[in-house]
Design a protein around this motif. Structure first.
Motif, short mmCIF file in Angstrom:
data_model
loop_
_atom_site.label_atom_id
_atom_site.label_comp_id
_atom_site.label_asym_id
_atom_site.label_seq_id
_atom_site.Cartn_x
_atom_site.Cartn_y
_atom_site.Cartn_z
N PRO A 49 0.71 -1.26 0.05
CA PRO A 49 -0.03 -0.19 -0.12
C PRO A 49 0.98 1.34 -0.03
O PRO A 49 1.83 1.33 0.53
CB PRO A 49 -0.64 -0.28 1.30
CG PRO A 49 -0.78 -1.57 1.52
CD PRO A 49 0.38 -2.09 1.00
N VAL A 50 0.19 2.25 -0.63
CA VAL A 50 0.91 3.66 -0.82
C VAL A 50 0.02 4.75 -0.47
O VAL A 50 -0.90 4.57 -1.08
CB VAL A 50 1.73 3.56 -1.86
CG1 VAL A 50 2.39 5.21 -2.04
CG2 VAL A 50 2.78 2.73 -2.50
N ASN A 51 0.41 5.68 0.42
CA ASN A 51 -0.44 6.73 0.72
C ASN A 51 -0.22 7.71 -0.35
O ASN A 51 0.77 8.07 -0.98
CB ASN A 51 0.01 7.27 1.90
CG ASN A 51 -0.23 6.78 3.33
OD1 ASN A 51 -1.10 6.03 3.34
ND2 ASN A 51 0.44 6.90 4.49
N ILE A 52 -1.25 8.23 -0.91
CA ILE A 52 -1.40 9.36 -1.85
C ILE A 52 -2.39 10.45 -1.21
O ILE A 52 -3.48 10.23 -0.98
CB ILE A 52 -1.92 8.98 -3.33
CG1 ILE A 52 -1.08 7.72 -3.77
CG2 ILE A 52 -2.13 10.16 -4.23
CD1 ILE A 52 0.27 8.37 -4.13
N GLY A 53 -1.77 11.59 -1.01
CA GLY A 53 -2.55 12.72 -0.40
C GLY A 53 -1.47 13.87 -0.05
O GLY A 53 -0.40 13.84 -0.55
N ASN A 54 -2.33 14.98 0.29
CA ASN A 54 -1.43 16.10 0.34
C ASN A 54 -1.18 16.27 2.07
O ASN A 54 -2.23 16.40 2.84
CB ASN A 54 -2.39 17.38 0.11
CG ASN A 54 -1.46 18.51 -0.23
OD1 ASN A 54 -0.65 18.89 0.72
ND2 ASN A 54 -1.79 19.22 -1.01
N PRO A 55 -0.01 16.43 2.52
CA PRO A 55 0.53 16.51 3.88
C PRO A 55 0.25 17.89 4.35
O PRO A 55 0.53 17.97 5.68
CB PRO A 55 1.80 16.05 4.00
CG PRO A 55 2.50 16.46 2.54
CD PRO A 55 1.29 16.51 1.54
N ASP A 56 -0.16 18.91 3.76
CA ASP A 56 -0.49 20.06 4.12
C ASP A 56 -1.90 20.18 5.21
O ASP A 56 -3.16 20.18 4.35
CB ASP A 56 -0.87 21.20 2.98
CG ASP A 56 -0.99 22.50 3.37
OD1 ASP A 56 -0.94 22.77 4.83
OD2 ASP A 56 -1.36 23.59 2.70
N GLU A 57 -1.85 20.11 6.42
CA GLU A 57 -2.74 19.82 7.29
C GLU A 57 -3.37 21.12 7.97
O GLU A 57 -2.67 22.10 8.00
CB GLU A 57 -2.22 18.97 8.54
CG GLU A 57 -3.22 18.65 9.46
CD GLU A 57 -2.59 17.66 10.62
OE1 GLU A 57 -3.08 17.02 11.59
OE2 GLU A 57 -1.20 17.99 10.78
N ILE A 58 -4.75 21.07 7.88
CA ILE A 58 -5.44 22.26 8.31
C ILE A 58 -6.55 21.88 9.46
O ILE A 58 -7.22 20.73 9.14
CB ILE A 58 -5.89 23.02 7.21
CG1 ILE A 58 -6.74 24.37 7.65
CG2 ILE A 58 -6.93 22.01 6.36
CD1 ILE A 58 -7.14 25.21 6.42
N THR A 59 -6.88 22.73 10.27
CA THR A 59 -8.14 22.36 11.16
C THR A 59 -9.35 22.64 10.38
O THR A 59 -9.41 23.51 9.58
CB THR A 59 -8.07 23.16 12.45
OG1 THR A 59 -8.46 24.72 12.32
CG2 THR A 59 -6.70 22.97 13.15
#
Length: 328
Positions: free
Chosen positions: A235-245
């Motif tokens: 498995p590979v994570n694909i997403g944007n690590p720019d976190e926001i509340t």
């Protein structure tokens, strides 16, 4: 011309994948039973010489005549509202459907990629989430029908890879957004933009401190394509690590839309994840992938597409059955 079968083709992600694989010069067979899919998402492809649409329920036996090079399994409800509206179908598409499609991949000697999700991590105790984290999931809670369907799907996929030698790929998708999202489906981004366009108060469940990380759809599709064409089977994570509340995100939507709504708070649903952020180190290493589209640019494009929706879609309210599971 290579041939690819994409299930869930009339959905948000499925339709964008159809566009990408046609652009790559492949013949696309799009399959969808239209429980949550929308033919408007693929209307521009109807009549295209590289596209064929089949309305079909992939939880039944799946047959495709002739050669087949790739299968992408994206047929699944993907919103909290849908989980409780069609819980049995949600479980079936993660179990019966993947069994049928793995059998088809074995028969055709095709490579199969499944759409898994960050929800396999549940309400995580590890942050950010890495692929070797096993998760914190409640199998009998209201979200369990989706979370466990995806976890079973991963297990079945790896079993076929190890036992039958089927070429498989697993993408764990984090929150993704962009044009063609279904309005009012319970996910935070279309919910906030929809409320802004209708002049309603923006509703936050919980105190707004919970976090999400939003990836623009074009970036996600690029990551999926690279994973499919790679030699990596875990498995590979694909997403944007720019976190926001969520509270900060609500303010961004108000600023983007130029509206003047109030923000109202309601109790948090059971098992709603408190934090969500992908560790994409593996994707960077094995795929050379990372997101390119900023949230500001992606939100602007998405907002402009939502403004063009017909009123019947903008004002259609889908009842959120999750409300009965909200802790009082």
């Amino acid at each position: 011309m290579k041939k690819v079968l994409i299930t869930g083709a009339a959905g948000f992600l499925g339709s964008h994948l159809c566009d990408r694989f046609i652009k790559e010069g492949m013949f696309v067979i799009g399959m969808d039973n239209l429980i949550t899919g929308d033919m408007d998402n693929i209307a521009h492809l109807m009549g295209h010489e590289q596209f064929e649409f089949v309305q079909y329920d992939v939880t039944k036996f799946v047959h495709v005549s002739g050669d087949l090079d790739y299968i992408l399994h994206f047929a699944s409800p993907a919103s909290p509202i849908d989980y409780l509206k069609i819980p049995i179908q949600t479980l079936k598409v993660g179990s019966l459907a993947i069994h049928h499609l793995l059998g088809l991949a074995k028969e055709k000697n095709a490579r199969l990629l499944i759409a898994s999700t960050s929800e396999v991590y549940g309400d995580p105790t590890v942050h950010p989430q890495t692929e070797d984290y096993w998760g914190n999931v409640n199998p009998v809670g209201p979200r369990g029908v989706y979370d466990e369907a995806k976890r079973f799907q991963e297990a079945m996929t790896m079993a076929y890879h190890r036992y039958h030698g089927v070429e498989t790929r697993i993408v764990r998708i984090f929150n993704t957004y962009g044009p063609r999202m279904r309005m009012n489906d319970g996910r935070v981004l279309p919910a906030f933009i929809g409320q802004a366009l209708r002049g309603e108060d923006i509703t936050i469940f919980g105190d707004g401190s919970q976090t999400r990380s939003f990836c623009y759809v074009d970036d996600l599709v690029e990551g999926i394509y690279r994973l499919l064409m790679s030699d990596y089977v875990e498995p590979v994570n694909i997403g944007n690590p720019d976190e926001i509340t969520i509270a900060e995100f609500a303010e961004e939507i108000i600023k983007l839309t130029g509206t003047n709504q109030k923000v109202v708070y309601k109790d948090l649903p059971v098992d709603d994840p408190k934090q969500r952020r992908p560790d994409i180190s593996l994707a960077q290493k094995v795929l050379g992938w990372e997101p390119k589209v900023s949230r500001a640019d992606g939100l602007r494009i998405t907002y402009e597409s939502f403004k063009k929706l017909p009123k019947e879609k903008l004002f259609r309210v889908e009842h959120n059955k999750f409300e009965k599971y909200i802790k009082k």
